[in-house]
Design an enzyme around this catalytic site. Structure first.
Site, mmCIF file in Angstrom:
data_model
loop_
_atom_site.group_PDB
_atom_site.id
_atom_site.type_symbol
_atom_site.label_atom_id
_atom_site.label_comp_id
_atom_site.label_asym_id
_atom_site.label_seq_id
_atom_site.Cartn_x
_atom_site.Cartn_y
_atom_site.Cartn_z
ATOM 1 N N CYS A 22 55.473 -52.317 -38.798
ATOM 2 C CA CYS A 22 54.043 -52.472 -38.554
ATOM 3 C C CYS A 22 53.292 -51.415 -39.347
ATOM 4 O O CYS A 22 53.872 -50.459 -39.840
ATOM 5 C CB CYS A 22 53.714 -52.248 -37.079
ATOM 6 S SG CYS A 22 54.546 -53.389 -35.965
ATOM 7 N N GLY A 49 53.208 -55.756 -42.269
ATOM 8 C CA GLY A 49 53.240 -56.721 -41.180
ATOM 9 C C GLY A 49 52.291 -57.862 -41.454
ATOM 10 O O GLY A 49 51.135 -57.618 -41.808
ATOM 11 N N ASN A 123 53.642 -48.201 -34.318
ATOM 12 C CA ASN A 123 54.655 -48.558 -35.310
ATOM 13 C C ASN A 123 55.951 -47.858 -34.896
ATOM 14 O O ASN A 123 55.987 -46.634 -34.797
ATOM 15 C CB ASN A 123 54.191 -48.078 -36.690
ATOM 16 C CG ASN A 123 55.227 -48.284 -37.781
ATOM 17 O OD1 ASN A 123 55.194 -47.609 -38.788
ATOM 18 N ND2 ASN A 123 56.146 -49.218 -37.594
ATOM 19 N N GLY A 124 57.000 -48.648 -34.684
ATOM 20 C CA GLY A 124 58.289 -48.065 -34.295
ATOM 21 C C GLY A 124 58.884 -48.800 -33.113
ATOM 22 O O GLY A 124 58.316 -49.786 -32.633
ATOM 23 N N TYR A 263 62.438 -49.506 -50.025
ATOM 24 C CA TYR A 263 61.879 -50.855 -50.045
ATOM 25 C C TYR A 263 60.503 -51.006 -49.383
ATOM 26 O O TYR A 263 59.626 -51.656 -49.931
ATOM 27 C CB TYR A 263 62.864 -51.820 -49.375
ATOM 28 C CG TYR A 263 62.337 -53.223 -49.200
ATOM 29 C CD1 TYR A 263 62.045 -54.021 -50.304
ATOM 30 C CD2 TYR A 263 62.117 -53.744 -47.930
ATOM 31 C CE1 TYR A 263 61.556 -55.311 -50.144
ATOM 32 C CE2 TYR A 263 61.632 -55.041 -47.768
ATOM 33 C CZ TYR A 263 61.353 -55.803 -48.871
ATOM 34 O OH TYR A 263 60.864 -57.066 -48.701
ATOM 35 N N SER A 304 60.118 -55.087 -55.904
ATOM 36 C CA SER A 304 60.647 -53.854 -55.306
ATOM 37 C C SER A 304 61.728 -53.208 -56.166
ATOM 38 O O SER A 304 62.030 -52.031 -56.004
ATOM 39 C CB SER A 304 61.153 -54.119 -53.892
ATOM 40 O OG SER A 304 62.012 -55.229 -53.902
ATOM 41 N N ASP A 367 66.614 -53.757 -54.794
ATOM 42 C CA ASP A 367 66.650 -52.627 -53.868
ATOM 43 C C ASP A 367 67.790 -52.700 -52.867
ATOM 44 O O ASP A 367 68.396 -51.698 -52.523
ATOM 45 C CB ASP A 367 65.304 -52.501 -53.138
ATOM 46 C CG ASP A 367 64.926 -53.790 -52.471
ATOM 47 O OD1 ASP A 367 65.336 -54.031 -51.341
ATOM 48 O OD2 ASP A 367 64.231 -54.609 -53.131
ATOM 49 N N CYS A 403 69.315 -51.360 -37.388
ATOM 50 C CA CYS A 403 68.323 -50.309 -37.133
ATOM 51 C C CYS A 403 67.738 -50.507 -35.740
ATOM 52 O O CYS A 403 67.454 -51.638 -35.343
ATOM 53 C CB CYS A 403 67.197 -50.380 -38.164
ATOM 54 S SG CYS A 403 65.861 -49.212 -37.833
ATOM 55 N N CYS A 454 66.764 -40.248 -41.886
ATOM 56 C CA CYS A 454 67.654 -41.132 -41.144
ATOM 57 C C CYS A 454 68.382 -42.016 -42.157
ATOM 58 O O CYS A 454 67.761 -42.577 -43.051
ATOM 59 C CB CYS A 454 66.843 -42.006 -40.187
ATOM 60 S SG CYS A 454 67.862 -43.265 -39.373
ATOM 61 N N CYS A 457 71.482 -46.846 -40.982
ATOM 62 C CA CYS A 457 71.889 -48.210 -41.348
ATOM 63 C C CYS A 457 72.960 -48.208 -42.441
ATOM 64 O O CYS A 457 73.567 -49.234 -42.712
ATOM 65 C CB CYS A 457 70.692 -49.078 -41.729
ATOM 66 S SG CYS A 457 69.576 -48.314 -42.889
HETATM 67 FE FE1 SF4 Z 1 66.280 -47.721 -39.455
HETATM 68 FE FE2 SF4 Z 1 67.835 -47.386 -41.602
HETATM 69 FE FE3 SF4 Z 1 65.305 -46.525 -41.580
HETATM 70 FE FE4 SF4 Z 1 67.141 -45.297 -40.085
HETATM 71 S S1 SF4 Z 1 67.086 -45.447 -42.333
HETATM 72 S S2 SF4 Z 1 65.064 -45.836 -39.450
HETATM 73 S S3 SF4 Z 1 68.420 -47.029 -39.434
HETATM 74 S S4 SF4 Z 1 65.973 -48.663 -41.490
#
Ligand code: SF4
Length: 478
Positions: A22, A49, A123-124, A263, A304, A367, A403, A454, A457
């Site tokens: 979002c 979004g 968002n989240g 991306y 992308s 990507d 994710c 993070c 994924c």
């Molecule tokens: Fe989600 Fe991957 Fe982004 Fe971490 S890096 S928030 S698992 S999409």
């Protein structure tokens, strides 16, 4: 007749990508047309979004809300914007990662409670939403939507006994997971970012006020300059007294979503100190170092893959060419090919330039691959043009995990890299070579900040715990 609906597997606009989450936008600017500026801000965030859009406006006494299903220009007319009068506004564009695709889940959400009115855009994804919702329902709360955003509003409303700052602080302590929030009361604009900083949120300055937005590209659109990112664990309150910031929780290990750079985000945005376009270009350079291949041209899968393809060409010395043209005018009402015409979908979206491609050894940069449903069709397009070799290079490592922080990466069972080796995938898509950017190579691009992201994924290293019990075999967010 099957019409395009964003979010459906294999739809033509998002053939095989993680689904965007979002976008949020907020503005405090007395004397300005805040509704119209929010409209422009949301327009700049449309890529985040496409299911619904909404704007809430406050004038110091009351809050008005208008929202609906569709793209920003489909939801709002000039007349509607003219009726939304005030000094403060928040806006939201949504692709549902939790909650179904219904009008009731469109945001901002607006609530009246003992202390006044509150509108919220999120968002989240929260990771403890089931537990919180159960606790709130046990205390008598009633929910209209299936979004975790409504849970957040309830947490704030129930702990606000006249001191909004205290209520926001308590909320930040109670909710877990990923959230970048903009909140509006009758006379305040509030921004909050989770202590890991999963999703982006930045702060900008106008002559007559302030702006907060998911991406800095939206600040430029309304004439605001980027002040800084909202810090993980920070709450910002803007009202007639100016801007007040307080650090509620010390930032945990920073865990900015690295996929924003790969991306999601616009190339002209800068997030947490890094410009997206520059990062993508660096990804291409690293790809070229990791995969030195003899080829005649480097082409992107537009759009992308473009910046990374340029980086690959720069570092390898292989000429960059536009070998695939993208049809940019596929809208929401586009009639999807029927199942037996499915192969046409890629050809409608991407058109090869035979004169550029015929007889060449091609490095094609994209990507990511999620389910692997379209890469074979793109490779086949190139082969049909007489391409001699296709080397597919991806500016992300293999996606092997789902994710839980606001991105729809599909179920783990659907992720092709979770099921197959790189060599098997190469064979399946029909390429002569397949190379994924290494996680190490990706992180090194960020230098001293390499541990601030993070990467769950790719490596399953989830910064905020997700519990995966259950007979169903599916993960839960409790
Ligand atoms: Fe989600 Fe991957 Fe982004 Fe971490 S890096 S928030 S698992 S999409």
């Amino acid at each position: 007749m099957e019409r395009f609906r964003p979010g459906l597997p294999n739809d033509i606009t998002f053939p095989d990508k993680p689904r965007e989450e979002c976008g949020v936008f907020g503005i405090y600017a007395p004397g300005c047309d805040v509704a119209r500026l929010t409209y422009y801000g949301l327009y700049a965030l449309q890529h985040r979004g496409q299911e619904s859009a909404g704007i809430a406006v406050a004038d110091g006494k009351k809050v008005q809300l208008y929202k609906g299903m569709g793209l920003v220009p489909e939801v709002f007319s000039g007349d509607q914007l003219s009726q939304l009068k005030g000094n403060i506004a928040i806006g939201h564009v949504r692709y549902s990662t939790t909650g179904a695709s219904h009008a009731v889940n469109a945001q901002p959400l607006l609530f009246r409670y003992a202390e006044g009115v509150l509108a919220l855009a999120h968002n989240g994804n929260l990771t403890n939403v089931t537990e919180l919702r159960s606790q709130l329902m046990a205390g008598g709360a009633v929910f209209q939507s299936s979004t975790d955003s409504e849970v957040i509003v309830n947490v704030i409303a129930r702990s606000n006994r006249g001191d909004l700052k205290d209520a926001l602080t308590k909320c930040m302590i109670d909710i877990k997971g990923a959230y970048s929030l903009v909140i509006l009361t009758e006379d305040k604009l509030i921004a909050m970012r989770d202590p890991n900083g999963f999703r982006p949120l930045c702060l900008g300055k106008l002559d007559k006020g302030y702006v907060v937005a998911s991406e800095s590209a939206a600040l430029g659109t309304v004439g605001a300059g980027l002040l800084r990112d909202v810090e993980p664990g920070e709450i910002v309150i803007i009202d007639e007294n100016g801007l007040e910031s307080f650090q509620v929780l010390q930032p945990r290990r920073r865990s900015h979503c690295i996929f924003e750079y790969i991306y999601f985000a616009r190339p002209d945005s800068s997030i947490d100190g890094f410009n997206v376009n520059q990062v993508r270009r660096a990804m291409g350079r690293v790809l070229a170092e990791e995969y030195p291949v003899e080829a005649d041209i480097v082409i992107p899968v537009p759009d992308s893959g473009t910046a990374a393809a340029r980086g690959f060409a720069e570092r390898s010395g292989i000429p960059f060419e536009e070998g695939l043209m993208k049809n940019r005018y596929i809208g929401r009402t586009f009639i999807q090919p029927t199942q037996d015409m499915r192969d046409l979908a890629v050809r409608i979206k991407l058109s090869p330039i035979r004169e550029v491609l015929a007889g060449k050894r091609v490095v094609m940069v994209d990507d990511s691959i999620v389910r692997g449903t379209t890469s074979n069709k793109i490779v086949a397009l190139l082969r049909d043009c007489g391409v001699q070799e296709v080397h597919m290079c991806l500016s992300s490592p293999p996606i092997t995990r789902s994710c839980y922080y606001g991105i729809d990466t599909s179920n783990e069972q659907e992720l092709i890299a979770a099921k197959m080796s790189t060599e098997d995938i190469r064979r399946q898509i029909g390429a002569d070579g397949l190379h994924y950017l290494s996680l190490e190579g990706l992180l090194n691009i960020f230098g001293a900040s390499r541990d601030s992201f993070c990467t769950a994924c790719f490596d399953g290293n989830y910064p905020v715990e997700v519990v995966k019990p259950q007979e169903t075999g599916k993960y839960s967010l409790e």
